[in-house]
Design a protein around this motif. Structure first.
Motif, PDB file in Angstrom:
ATOM      1  N   VAL A 171       0.927  -1.362  -0.014  1.00  0.00           N
ATOM      2  CA  VAL A 171       0.483   0.010   0.005  1.00  0.00           C
ATOM      3  C   VAL A 171       0.205   1.201   0.281  1.00  0.00           C
ATOM      4  CG1 VAL A 171      -1.959   1.311   1.176  1.00  0.00           C
ATOM      5  CG2 VAL A 171      -1.670  -1.015   0.923  1.00  0.00           C
ATOM      6  N   ILE A 172       1.050   1.894  -1.366  1.00  0.00           N
ATOM      7  CA  ILE A 172       1.862   3.587  -1.753  1.00  0.00           C
ATOM      8  C   ILE A 172       0.777   4.405  -0.376  1.00  0.00           C
ATOM      9  CG2 ILE A 172       2.777   5.471  -2.866  1.00  0.00           C
ATOM     10  CD1 ILE A 172       3.534   2.572  -4.157  1.00  0.00           C
ATOM     11  N   SER A 173       0.987   4.605   0.255  1.00  0.00           N
ATOM     12  CA  SER A 173       0.351   6.496   0.592  1.00  0.00           C
ATOM     13  C   SER A 173       0.674   7.367   0.196  1.00  0.00           C
ATOM     14  CB  SER A 173       1.228   6.846   2.479  1.00  0.00           C
ATOM     15  OG  SER A 173       1.033   5.184   2.890  1.00  0.00           O
ATOM     16  N   ILE A 174      -0.856   8.232  -0.429  1.00  0.00           N
ATOM     17  CA  ILE A 174      -0.327   9.588  -1.129  1.00  0.00           C
ATOM     18  C   ILE A 174      -0.757  10.690  -0.018  1.00  0.00           C
ATOM     19  CG2 ILE A 174      -0.005   8.139  -3.413  1.00  0.00           C
ATOM     20  CD1 ILE A 174      -2.927   9.248  -3.632  1.00  0.00           C
ATOM     21  N   ARG A 175      -1.383  10.292   1.335  1.00  0.00           N
ATOM     22  CA  ARG A 175      -1.919  11.535   1.882  1.00  0.00           C
ATOM     23  C   ARG A 175      -2.181  11.368   2.388  1.00  0.00           C
ATOM     24  NH1 ARG A 175      -5.474  11.911  -3.516  1.00  0.00           N
ATOM     25  NH2 ARG A 175      -4.352  13.846  -3.104  1.00  0.00           N
ATOM     26  N   PRO A 176      -2.909  12.056   3.652  1.00  0.00           N
ATOM     27  CA  PRO A 176      -3.159  11.560   5.093  1.00  0.00           C
ATOM     28  C   PRO A 176      -4.776  10.824   5.590  1.00  0.00           C
ATOM     29  CG  PRO A 176      -2.297  13.144   5.341  1.00  0.00           C
ATOM     30  CD  PRO A 176      -2.739  13.316   4.157  1.00  0.00           C
ATOM     31  N   ILE A 177      -4.916  10.574   5.787  1.00  0.00           N
ATOM     32  CA  ILE A 177      -6.523   9.765   6.678  1.00  0.00           C
ATOM     33  C   ILE A 177      -6.878  10.614   7.588  1.00  0.00           C
ATOM     34  CG2 ILE A 177      -7.620   7.001   6.661  1.00  0.00           C
ATOM     35  CD1 ILE A 177      -5.479   5.888   5.748  1.00  0.00           C
ATOM     36  N   PRO A 178      -8.134  10.882   6.754  1.00  0.00           N
ATOM     37  CA  PRO A 178      -8.669  11.820   8.293  1.00  0.00           C
ATOM     38  C   PRO A 178      -9.784  10.715   9.312  1.00  0.00           C
ATOM     39  CG  PRO A 178      -9.974  12.115   6.097  1.00  0.00           C
ATOM     40  CD  PRO A 178      -8.827  10.865   5.601  1.00  0.00           C
ATOM     41  N   GLU A 179      -9.289  10.002   9.193  1.00  0.00           N
ATOM     42  CA  GLU A 179     -10.357   8.992   9.903  1.00  0.00           C
ATOM     43  C   GLU A 179      -9.863   8.358  10.905  1.00  0.00           C
ATOM     44  OE1 GLU A 179     -13.836   9.014   9.540  1.00  0.00           O
ATOM     45  OE2 GLU A 179     -13.702  10.210   7.855  1.00  0.00           O
ATOM     46  N   GLU A 180     -10.794   7.908  12.164  1.00  0.00           N
ATOM     47  CA  GLU A 180      -9.741   7.491  13.351  1.00  0.00           C
ATOM     48  C   GLU A 180     -10.323   5.821  13.605  1.00  0.00           C
ATOM     49  OE1 GLU A 180      -8.701  10.439  17.062  1.00  0.00           O
ATOM     50  OE2 GLU A 180     -10.282   9.889  16.288  1.00  0.00           O
ATOM     51  N   ASN A 181     -11.530   5.804  13.335  1.00  0.00           N
ATOM     52  CA  ASN A 181     -12.343   4.499  13.020  1.00  0.00           C
ATOM     53  C   ASN A 181     -12.434   3.737  11.882  1.00  0.00           C
ATOM     54  OD1 ASN A 181     -12.100   4.046  16.483  1.00  0.00           O
ATOM     55  ND2 ASN A 181     -13.498   5.385  16.402  1.00  0.00           N
ATOM     56  N   PHE A 182     -12.412   3.241  10.495  1.00  0.00           N
ATOM     57  CA  PHE A 182     -12.457   3.150   9.537  1.00  0.00           C
ATOM     58  C   PHE A 182     -12.005   2.075   9.030  1.00  0.00           C
ATOM     59  CE2 PHE A 182      -8.461   3.883   8.977  1.00  0.00           C
ATOM     60  CZ  PHE A 182      -7.611   3.621   7.560  1.00  0.00           C
ATOM     61  N   ASP A 284      -9.248  11.351  -5.028  1.00  0.00           N
ATOM     62  CA  ASP A 284      -9.718  10.964  -3.990  1.00  0.00           C
ATOM     63  C   ASP A 284      -9.756   9.689  -3.087  1.00  0.00           C
ATOM     64  OD1 ASP A 284     -12.520  12.843  -4.393  1.00  0.00           O
ATOM     65  OD2 ASP A 284     -12.833  11.449  -6.217  1.00  0.00           O
ATOM     66  N   SER A 285      -7.853   9.152  -3.739  1.00  0.00           N
ATOM     67  CA  SER A 285      -7.442   8.503  -2.857  1.00  0.00           C
ATOM     68  C   SER A 285      -6.572   8.864  -1.767  1.00  0.00           C
ATOM     69  CB  SER A 285      -7.097   7.890  -3.595  1.00  0.00           C
ATOM     70  OG  SER A 285      -7.680   7.173  -4.828  1.00  0.00           O
ATOM     71  N   TYR A 286      -6.488   8.090   0.085  1.00  0.00           N
ATOM     72  CA  TYR A 286      -5.447   8.428   0.268  1.00  0.00           C
ATOM     73  C   TYR A 286      -4.240   7.318   0.214  1.00  0.00           C
ATOM     74  CZ  TYR A 286     -10.249  10.472   2.345  1.00  0.00           C
ATOM     75  OH  TYR A 286     -11.308  10.839   2.427  1.00  0.00           O
ATOM     76  N   ALA A 287      -4.702   6.139  -0.022  1.00  0.00           N
ATOM     77  CA  ALA A 287      -3.252   5.010  -0.410  1.00  0.00           C
ATOM     78  C   ALA A 287      -3.634   4.565  -1.867  1.00  0.00           C
ATOM     79  CB  ALA A 287      -3.341   4.401   0.749  1.00  0.00           C
ATOM     80  N   LEU A 288      -2.453   4.091  -2.185  1.00  0.00           N
ATOM     81  CA  LEU A 288      -3.308   2.709  -3.680  1.00  0.00           C
ATOM     82  C   LEU A 288      -2.340   1.149  -3.073  1.00  0.00           C
ATOM     83  CD1 LEU A 288      -2.127   5.231  -6.000  1.00  0.00           C
ATOM     84  CD2 LEU A 288      -4.309   4.767  -5.357  1.00  0.00           C
ATOM     85  N   HIS A 289      -3.471   0.357  -3.264  1.00  0.00           N
ATOM     86  CA  HIS A 289      -3.130  -1.379  -2.999  1.00  0.00           C
ATOM     87  C   HIS A 289      -3.079  -1.576  -4.181  1.00  0.00           C
ATOM     88  CE1 HIS A 289      -4.258  -4.590   0.225  1.00  0.00           C
ATOM     89  NE2 HIS A 289      -3.222  -4.896  -0.590  1.00  0.00           N
TER      90      HIS A 289
END
Length: 341
Positions: A171-182, A284-289
């Motif tokens: 999984v390559i991260s591209i921007r922060p995930i703005p969620e805690e429980n997901f 619209d993505s936070y990371a790419l699997h």
């Protein structure tokens, strides 16, 4: 005067020898320089607040592949204020840190300020969880898909104990995930377990561990992983199809739209290894699997190929791209690509 100068130079030489000796000790061991309880204490301090990023390697492999290195580095780059902890089964309390020439990816990740490498001790990890009884009675040598099943179990226990975000090593991260429980949807009403995040001791994960044991069947691929997450999510929430690119909220957790992590679905995984279509923006993505499990063809990231995966590496894991990504001739040039300037 001459004697004083000789004494001064001798003292400087002695101090230099001591310094380089200590430096060599530091670079030759990872956990053998620290007692096990100190390493465990550091882990508690790092992850205890539920803000860490977690990766897991359940094989004995000590040298991460370039893709694994990119996944970890991209998370460290995307979350510079958070600890990124890589649990490795091959590490233990007497593991010695390999030399740069033998294990360049291991050394590269060790040098990143917010990346921490820890042994994956499943026996200790599963204590005080529903997984303990399962683990003490299982015979790993005869289990189907053991590396994957043990990873499925480990990620549940780690995030339940410490909280934070778990990510697969492709999984390559591209921007922060703005969620805690997901949870991450890989399709409309089907959950992945390749990316998820929760605060410590969230009841959803405890129930997942209970269900893991009650319905254990390693012969069915995904039964302890994405299928487990999906059946538990359906018990918690009344799922419906996504509307446009909006996430689904239920109780105190979020089910994130497939575009967040899976804009390229698994039947199309080869698109990552094709020439980059610049119409793919991933806004619209936070990371790419990258669906590396599907990659039975052994496709790799190649320098100069202008594939989507090469461009992702060049932008989101520049150290890995510079030091580990090879050209078609099999060499690493060490040059910084245009995406790193």
């Amino acid at each position: 005067m001459l004697k004083e100068l000789q004494f001064f130079l001798s003292a400087i030489l002695l101090l230099a020898c001591v310094f380089f000796y200590q430096l060599s000790l530091k670079s030759s061991c990872l956990f053998s320089c620290l007692p096990p309880q100190k390493a465990q204490q550091d882990l508690e301090a790092l992850l205890g607040h539920g803000h860490g990023i977690v990766f897991i390697e359940t094989s004995e492999r000590m040298e991460p592949t370039p893709l694994v290195s990119c996944a970890v580095e991209s998370a460290a780059k995307t979350y510079p204020e958070k600890p990124v902890v890589f649990f490795m089964k091959g590490l233990n309390t007497t593991t010695r840190l390999p030399s740069n020439s033998t294990y360049p990816a291991f050394s590269l990740l060790s040098a990143i300020d917010n990346v921490f490498l820890f042994p994956l001790d499943m026996k200790r990890l599963f204590e005080d969880t529903p997984l303990r009884s399962w683990y003490t009675h299982i015979n790993a040598s005869v289990e189907s898909n053991w590396l994957h099943v043990s990873s499925d179990a480990s990620r549940l226990a780690i995030i339940w104990k410490y909280g934070g975000i778990y990510m697969d090593t492709d999984v390559i991260s591209i921007r922060p995930i703005p969620e805690e429980n997901f949870l991450a949807a890989q399709s409309s009403q089907y959950s992945s377990n390749g990316v998820f995040g929760f605060l410590p001791h969230h009841p959803f994960l405890w129930e997942c561990m209970e269900n893991f044991v009650e319905h254990y069947n390693s012969d069915i691929w995904g039964n302890q992983g994405p299928s487990l997450m999906t059946r538990m999510l359906r018990l918690w929430c009344k799922l419906r199809d996504f509307q446009e690119v909006s996430d689904f909220r239920c109780l105190n957790l979020s089910f994130l739209h497939p575009q967040r992590f899976y804009p390229i679905s698994y039947p199309e995984w080869r698109r990552y290894y094709e020439v980059w279509d610049k119409d793919l923006s991933f806004n619209d993505s936070y990371a790419l699997h990258l669906w590396n499990y599907m990659n039975n063809e052994g496709r790799t990231v190649v320098r100069g190929s202008n594939t989507l995966v090469e461009n992702l590496c060049r932008k989101h894991c520049p150290r890995t791209y510079r030091d580990l990504i090879q050209s078609p001739e099999g060499s690493v040039t060490g040059e910084v690509g245009p995406g790193n300037k």
